[in-house]
Design a protein around this motif. Structure first.
Motif, short mmCIF file in Angstrom:
data_model
loop_
_atom_site.label_atom_id
_atom_site.label_comp_id
_atom_site.label_asym_id
_atom_site.label_seq_id
_atom_site.Cartn_x
_atom_site.Cartn_y
_atom_site.Cartn_z
N GLU A 276 0.86 -1.18 0.00
CA GLU A 276 0.00 0.00 0.00
C GLU A 276 0.90 1.23 0.00
N ALA A 277 0.58 2.13 -0.89
CA ALA A 277 1.38 3.36 -0.99
C ALA A 277 0.46 4.47 -1.46
N HIS A 278 0.77 5.68 -1.07
CA HIS A 278 -0.01 6.78 -1.63
C HIS A 278 0.93 7.83 -2.21
N THR A 279 0.38 8.60 -3.13
CA THR A 279 1.20 9.64 -3.74
C THR A 279 1.32 10.80 -2.76
N MET A 280 2.43 11.45 -2.80
CA MET A 280 2.61 12.65 -2.00
C MET A 280 1.64 13.71 -2.53
N LYS A 281 1.24 14.60 -1.68
CA LYS A 281 0.40 15.76 -2.04
C LYS A 281 -0.99 15.38 -2.56
N THR A 282 -1.09 14.69 -3.72
CA THR A 282 -2.42 14.35 -4.24
C THR A 282 -3.07 13.23 -3.44
N ASN A 283 -2.24 12.46 -2.72
CA ASN A 283 -2.75 11.44 -1.81
C ASN A 283 -3.64 10.40 -2.48
N PHE A 284 -3.31 10.02 -3.69
CA PHE A 284 -3.98 8.87 -4.28
C PHE A 284 -3.47 7.62 -3.56
N ALA A 285 -4.39 6.86 -2.97
CA ALA A 285 -3.97 5.62 -2.31
C ALA A 285 -4.03 4.49 -3.32
N THR A 286 -3.03 3.62 -3.26
CA THR A 286 -3.00 2.47 -4.17
C THR A 286 -2.61 1.23 -3.40
N CYS A 287 -3.12 0.12 -3.89
CA CYS A 287 -2.57 -1.17 -3.47
C CYS A 287 -2.01 -1.83 -4.72
N THR A 288 -0.73 -2.12 -4.69
CA THR A 288 -0.10 -2.85 -5.79
C THR A 288 -0.02 -4.30 -5.32
N PHE A 289 -0.45 -5.20 -6.18
CA PHE A 289 -0.59 -6.59 -5.69
C PHE A 289 -0.02 -7.58 -6.68
N MET A 290 0.23 -8.78 -6.17
CA MET A 290 0.69 -9.85 -7.06
C MET A 290 0.38 -11.21 -6.44
N GLU A 291 0.32 -12.17 -7.31
CA GLU A 291 0.24 -13.58 -6.88
C GLU A 291 0.96 -14.40 -7.93
N SER A 292 1.70 -15.39 -7.49
CA SER A 292 2.49 -16.16 -8.44
C SER A 292 2.43 -17.65 -8.12
N TYR A 293 2.73 -18.44 -9.13
CA TYR A 293 3.01 -19.86 -8.87
C TYR A 293 3.88 -20.37 -10.00
N MET A 294 4.45 -21.56 -9.76
CA MET A 294 5.35 -22.13 -10.78
C MET A 294 4.73 -23.37 -11.39
N GLU A 295 5.12 -23.61 -12.65
CA GLU A 295 4.81 -24.87 -13.31
C GLU A 295 6.12 -25.48 -13.82
N LEU A 296 6.26 -26.79 -13.65
CA LEU A 296 7.43 -27.47 -14.23
C LEU A 296 6.94 -28.35 -15.36
N ASN A 297 7.39 -28.06 -16.55
CA ASN A 297 6.93 -28.76 -17.75
C ASN A 297 5.40 -28.80 -17.80
N GLY A 298 4.78 -27.73 -17.43
CA GLY A 298 3.32 -27.61 -17.52
C GLY A 298 2.56 -28.07 -16.29
N ASN A 299 3.26 -28.65 -15.32
CA ASN A 299 2.56 -29.12 -14.11
C ASN A 299 2.79 -28.14 -12.96
N LYS A 300 1.70 -27.76 -12.37
CA LYS A 300 1.79 -26.78 -11.30
C LYS A 300 2.57 -27.33 -10.11
N LEU A 301 3.45 -26.52 -9.57
CA LEU A 301 4.22 -26.92 -8.39
C LEU A 301 3.60 -26.25 -7.17
N ASP A 302 3.74 -26.90 -6.02
CA ASP A 302 3.18 -26.19 -4.86
C ASP A 302 4.27 -25.69 -3.91
#
Lengths: 768, 768
Positions: free
Chosen positions: B204-230
């Motif tokens: 979570e970050a907001h811009t100085m002065k204008t104070n736009f609040a943002t949430c930058t997000f991500m989610e990831s996972y891996m696949e090995l030769n097409g098979n999902k890894l946990d």
């Protein structure tokens, strides 16, 4: 305007009573300088109210990075900023632990400042009741020595009026200072060493980027009721700061005095490794002399200056105060001792305008220095530009010119352009003309042709090359035109065929052609050297001649006047007098576009040309142009009223000439443009001098002789001025009935008075 | 120019081979956007070479303090800066501990990028040998979902070709980013919270002065030769940064894939306290769909866009690629969903120009959006200005105007002016005219008068008031003049009587007077409301009329053309073609004063007026003006070639029209002005669309009907475009022999083709 807070006085600037609103203005007005350094009249003790701190060392600047929203090709990489230098005047004062601060006192029962111009010192006395109830009387005298020009002295006398108390003085040095105009919160100084030794302390610091090394130094001691105390101070060192604390118990009525010497030694003048050593030698000399004897020397140094440059006015104290303030400030700013220096438009009184040298020097200052100092001083000012010729050629190259064409910078410290507004930097090219005019003016006054032969001709060739390349041919006009310029009137930008610019361009070319012939005839070796160096050909000079011959000048048949520029008559020509008062000054009230499309003139433009080249025009022509342009002139440049005063006098409009004279001479004292808080207008002060000598006195040089057409404003009983003309000192005194000339020495001198030849010897008087 | 590194292709932008010199240009050309956010084509993995990092969120800006050397009254307090937003695309890659960095690889044996415009995705594949000798093949696909417009997806596939190895992927978020144009090293973002939960992370970050609040997000996972890894990741948190490290041992030939979803939630669209919650919902939706299904939706979203807006060109791959690139980028930038947004000149591809809205929207973009989207989109763009009317009135007040006169800002984010160069901000006032022209154009095309009655009339009155006050009377000309302006050709500043400005001022007044009558007659309640609100009187409208009637237009009898401004003929009229190549583009080679005094024209100025008001002039007049001005036009504005292409086509100069078409459509692809590294020219892309539809297709609207005068460049076999005219979709196909019209649906539609009336139903073909 703030007309009433400075008390009229013939020799002093005096402020009575304390008004926090005036603090910043008074800091400007009571500024001190000695040519080598200067400072605003900041309080020695702490002050928590609004203040503009400033202490400046001649030639020490900072190359601030040019940062603009939209970069234009050709902008210089930096803007030379006048640097606020380390503070050496500071003295913290504590009474029973309570700080003395004029902003927090319970009561200020008395407050008076005096700048004694005759003797060159500044005094401040006040009586206050502190928050802790203690009543104090304080009397501080300060001066920057003209004699030891790296040293200043302060005598800080404090009397406890109603109680005994413990007084603590902490004289200090502080290099952790900033510029007020430092938008970006940059630090300009890097402190490298802080040392204290007994009563002395030293801070070594250098400027960022330019790497000017300085040693700021001080030495102090106390006196109780006039008897020197040998109290040892204790050191208080902070980051970028060193203080020496002196403590003393005093009885009611006792006067405790702190005497402080301080100043700077700078790598511009000494090897960096010797700065502390030279500082110590300075302190040694100063303390051996003592503050009183140093002050005696100060008085005699100023007496010498006044002996050569004073102007007296009888019957009008404000006018007298005004002219002396102008002469005084000019001498505080520039004494002509160091040819690397020049005359900054704010001197040592503020930060505005950055850089040290504008065309003001050539257009306004040269006559003052030629007449009141040895002629070498004016020659030094010309040589300054010769030394910058290579840089001026480089500057022109950046803008697309070639073949050795030179464009002198609008603002400079070392020859490089350091101003970055396109409409000024790239377009206010008429400045190039002033360089040539100054040579013409110097030769006309001094008769010394060697400058032109030895150096000036090269400058002239480079300038002529610029004008030739800068003009272009207009097919519809069948003339050469100069498009896209800003004239002396900066309230017009990017105009075509500014009359002044076109006129001085033409004149520069013709003058250069004449000097080529003259040097060829009279100084053939110089001629060969210069032609060899510049590779000037006859083809080139023919081309110049063609451009000069076919130069276009905008003219109105209807009004029989030259037009300031193409299209001037399309404006709504409402006289400035018809503007509502709330709209003035327009540069503080109007947006820039509104100013640009208005007819209002910041300073003499067409009339500046009539001033420079008055012999080229009839009195009738001058009158028409004055009548046409003056009503639109708002005089928001300090350089405006002086030229108008001279011309009004020439037209025998004495009431108007007098008003303009007051405006130019008291511009800062009466704060006509609401900006004296930012500093004084130094270069225009030379214009004030001209408005008396050339305006009222009507002094001119023609055919190697002085001539006079004296007039006197009806407010005055008499006035006098002195000039050094070709090493002869002539004093001119004008009364309501006659004019007297006192020629020093035994020589004869031929002059003209109101057109008639007079041969002077000793004292001569001519009826008016 | 950099003509040869983009492979010609009908539907894709393709770069083959790796050249570090092209990295920044490709980062612009391969930019992605979905109307709500966008990003330059920066590499996901670390890159130590020269790069210009950029990720942008629609409507999120920073009010950078206006800092100039010399302040001019009226300057806005701030300059709205397009903000580089937190980075969510980053994935660090380590092979046996060695980072993958294209700048440090031993060898890059293969490198290819593709921006698939048909389907809306970007792919990069390469094969390298790392410093540690390991050979890798990498294939990365990325897109910003049109469907879930807060989400983007990355599929990062990596194959070890010559060995087994330990791979570490560190997908990360980084809010410690800066702007490239941040001269002052300011930080614009304040990070308040960093959280990771399993495979997800949030900053979570907001811009100085204008104070736009943002949430930058991500989610990831891996696949090995097409098979999902946990595999569970380990968290690496830094200041302003969070990474999740995934480690996996792979065998030679194995393909390890990291799938990463990421994006932003912003307080412009959600309550600040819900940003993380909405981010989680986004991630939930995205991961449930999976990257492949999300990509399918992407393809169908783009198919719908192309269905309505595609232009086909047969026989000229480069021309085809060009127009699709333009249409694609316009749709990436602005989709018309959010009426608070507008079309930034660089879209989501760079920082230059700051602010989001210029007159480009009204002058260039409206036709594209009117024809290819629902008419509400264009109406939203008009309403945007209505919503800013109060601010435009305040802006005019700051510049000295009164009585409800409005000056729309040159550049804005929220209605306030946020540009600070006097010659533009204060003087490029013709922009006000474009606001009125857009209403005229909108009504002409859509037939929807309700906008003018409900909102537009108020805007028109405020604009007419401005023009009335801004004009002044010239006694010598006995006409009204407009002094001190900058026209559309920004290579002239502070000129008098720019023909385009005077013309559109006159037109605005007349148009306003007409609309007053029309609203009075047809919408009396709106009329009364508006008159009540604006307090408009008959005296005032009479005054306007007088000014419009007596407006001055500079004209050359000799050339029989209107002059771009007073004095244009005084310039040295050397055609641009005669300039040495090394002097081009002049805005990169010449100083500003040299440009200003030259005759060179940055973009259509007089010809822009001929484009807007073509019915007011004869074909002969157009031809004369085109012949006079085009030779001096250097087309250094992206907005120039399109207008010239349209007019060349109208004059049947097909070779020239085609050249201009290529220049406008491939301006960025072929980098005509050596600046594509800074970002793309988005708004002019709508001009490219016009150059086909209005230029070659000759489409116009008159009397509520479409008309066509189709022409075809000889390089093309055929071309087609589609327009939505008053809710009817018409496809126009032009071959070398004929033109076919396909009208969707069962309605009839009356049009004109080459002047002849044709009633369309279904498919009709007309011989040319």
């Amino acid at each position: 305007m703030n007309q009433d807070y400075i008390t009229p006085d013939k020799w002093s600037i005096i402020e009575e009573g304390f008004d926090p609103e005036n603090v910043e203005s008074s800091e400007s007005l009571f500024s001190l300088g000695n040519g080598a350094m200067g400072q605003r009249a900041n309080f020695e003790e702490d002050y928590s109210g609004r203040t503009f701190q400033g202490s400046y060392i001649a030639g020490v600047y900072y190359p601030d990075k040019t940062r603009v929203g939209w970069w234009k090709n050709g902008y210089p990489e930096y803007f030379a900023k006048v640097l606020n230098a380390p503070n050496w005047i500071g003295i913290q004062v504590f009474i029973n632990g309570t700080p003395l601060d004029l902003n927090t006192c319970k009561k200020i029962s008395h407050f008076r400042r005096e700048l004694n111009m005759k003797e060159g010192w500044y005094n401040r006395e006040f009586a206050v009741i502190l928050p802790n109830g203690i009543e104090l009387a304080v009397n501080v005298t300060r001066f920057l020595s003209m004699d030891l020009d790296e040293v200043g002295a302060i005598k800080y006398k404090l009397t406890c009026l109603n109680a005994s108390a413990e007084i603590k003085f902490v004289p200090y040095l502080d290099s952790g200072i900033k510029n007020q105009d430092s938008n970006w919160d940059d630090k300009f100084w890097n402190t490298t060493k802080i040392v204290s030794e007994g009563h002395r302390a030293f801070i070594e610091a250098h400027t960022m980027k330019t790497n000017f090394a300085t040693c700021t130094f001080m030495e102090s001691y106390m006196e109780l009721n006039g008897n020197k105390l040998d109290a040892k101070p204790s050191e208080i060192t902070g980051q970028d700061r060193v203080g020496l604390a002196y403590q003393q118990q005093v009885q009611k009525g006792d006067t405790l005095t702190l005497i402080k010497f301080g100043g700077y030694t700078v790598s511009r003048n000494h090897p960096p490794s010797k700065l502390v050593q030279v500082a110590k030698r300075n302190l040694q000399e100063a303390t051996e002399l003592g503050v009183e004897r140093l002050l005696e020397r100060q008085k005699s140094a100023w007496a010498k200056i006044w002996e050569r440059s004073d102007i007296t006015i009888e019957g009008d104290v404000k006018a007298q105060q005004g002219i002396r303030f102008n002469i005084y400030q000019l001498n505080q700013t520039y004494l002509g001792k160091d040819s690397r220096l020049n005359i900054g438009p704010k001197g040592f009184t503020g930060e505005k305008y950055g850089g040290s040298t504008y065309w003001d020097t050539e257009a306004y200052c040269i006559p003052f220095y030629m007449s009141t100092k040895n002629q070498q001083v004016a020659r030094n000012l010309l040589e300054y530009r010769y030394n910058h010729l290579e840089k001026a050629i480089e500057n022109a190259q950046k803008l697309g010119f070639s073949n050795g064409a030179a464009l002198y910078p609008m603002v400079t410290m070392n020859g490089e352009e350091c101003h970055n507004e396109w409409e000024i930097t790239f377009q206010e090219i008429h400045r190039n003309g002033a360089m040539a005019f100054a040579m013409f003016n110097y030769y006309r006054y001094t008769g010394d042709y060697t400058y032109i032969a030895e150096m000036g001709l090269e400058v002239l060739i480079a300038i002529a090359r610029f004008w030739y390349q800068r003009a272009s041919f207009s097919t519809p006009k069948n003339k050469y035109v100069i498009l896209g310029v800003t004239g002396p009137n900066e309230y017009e930008n990017n105009v075509n065929n500014n009359w002044y610019t076109n006129y001085i361009a033409q004149w520069c070319i013709n003058y250069t052609l004449e000097q080529l012939q003259k040097v060829k005839d009279g100084h053939p070796e110089d001629y060969d050297r210069v032609i060899g160096k510049t590779k000037l050909t006859a083809v080139e000079t023919d081309q110049w001649e063609e451009v000069a011959k076919k130069m276009y000048f905008p003219y109105s048949e209807e009004h029989s006047v030259f037009l300031q520029q193409d299209g001037f008559l399309d404006k709504e020509l409402v006289p400035a007098a018809d503007l509502p008062k709330t709209h003035r000054p327009i540069n503080q009230k109007w947006s820039w576009d509104r100013i640009l499309r208005s007819p209002y003139i910041k300073q003499a433009d067409t009339l500046q040309g009539f001033y420079f080249f008055e012999d080229h025009f009839t009195q009738k022509e001058l009158e028409r142009h004055f009548d046409f342009y003056e009503p639109f002139t708002v005089h928001e440049s300090s350089l405006s009223p002086c030229v108008h005063s001279i011309q009004a006098a020439k037209l025998d409009r004495m009431e108007q000439a007098y008003d303009f004279y007051l405006r130019t001479s008291r511009l800062d004292l009466d704060d006509y443009n609401n900006e004296v808080n930012e500093g004084l207008h130094i270069t225009s002060m030379a214009g004030t001098w001209m408005s008396i000598v050339e305006g009222f006195g009507g002094m001119r040089v023609s055919d190697d002789k002085l001539s006079f057409t004296p007039r006197i404003p009806e407010q005055w009983d008499s006035y006098s001025f002195k000039v050094d003309f070709r090493n002869r000192i002539l004093k001119v005194t004008v009364t309501r009935e006659d004019v007297s000339f006192d020629l020093e020495g035994a020589d004869e001198m031929s002059i003209r008075v109101q057109g008639n030849r007079v041969v002077l010897k000793g004292r001569n008087t001519v009826k008016l």
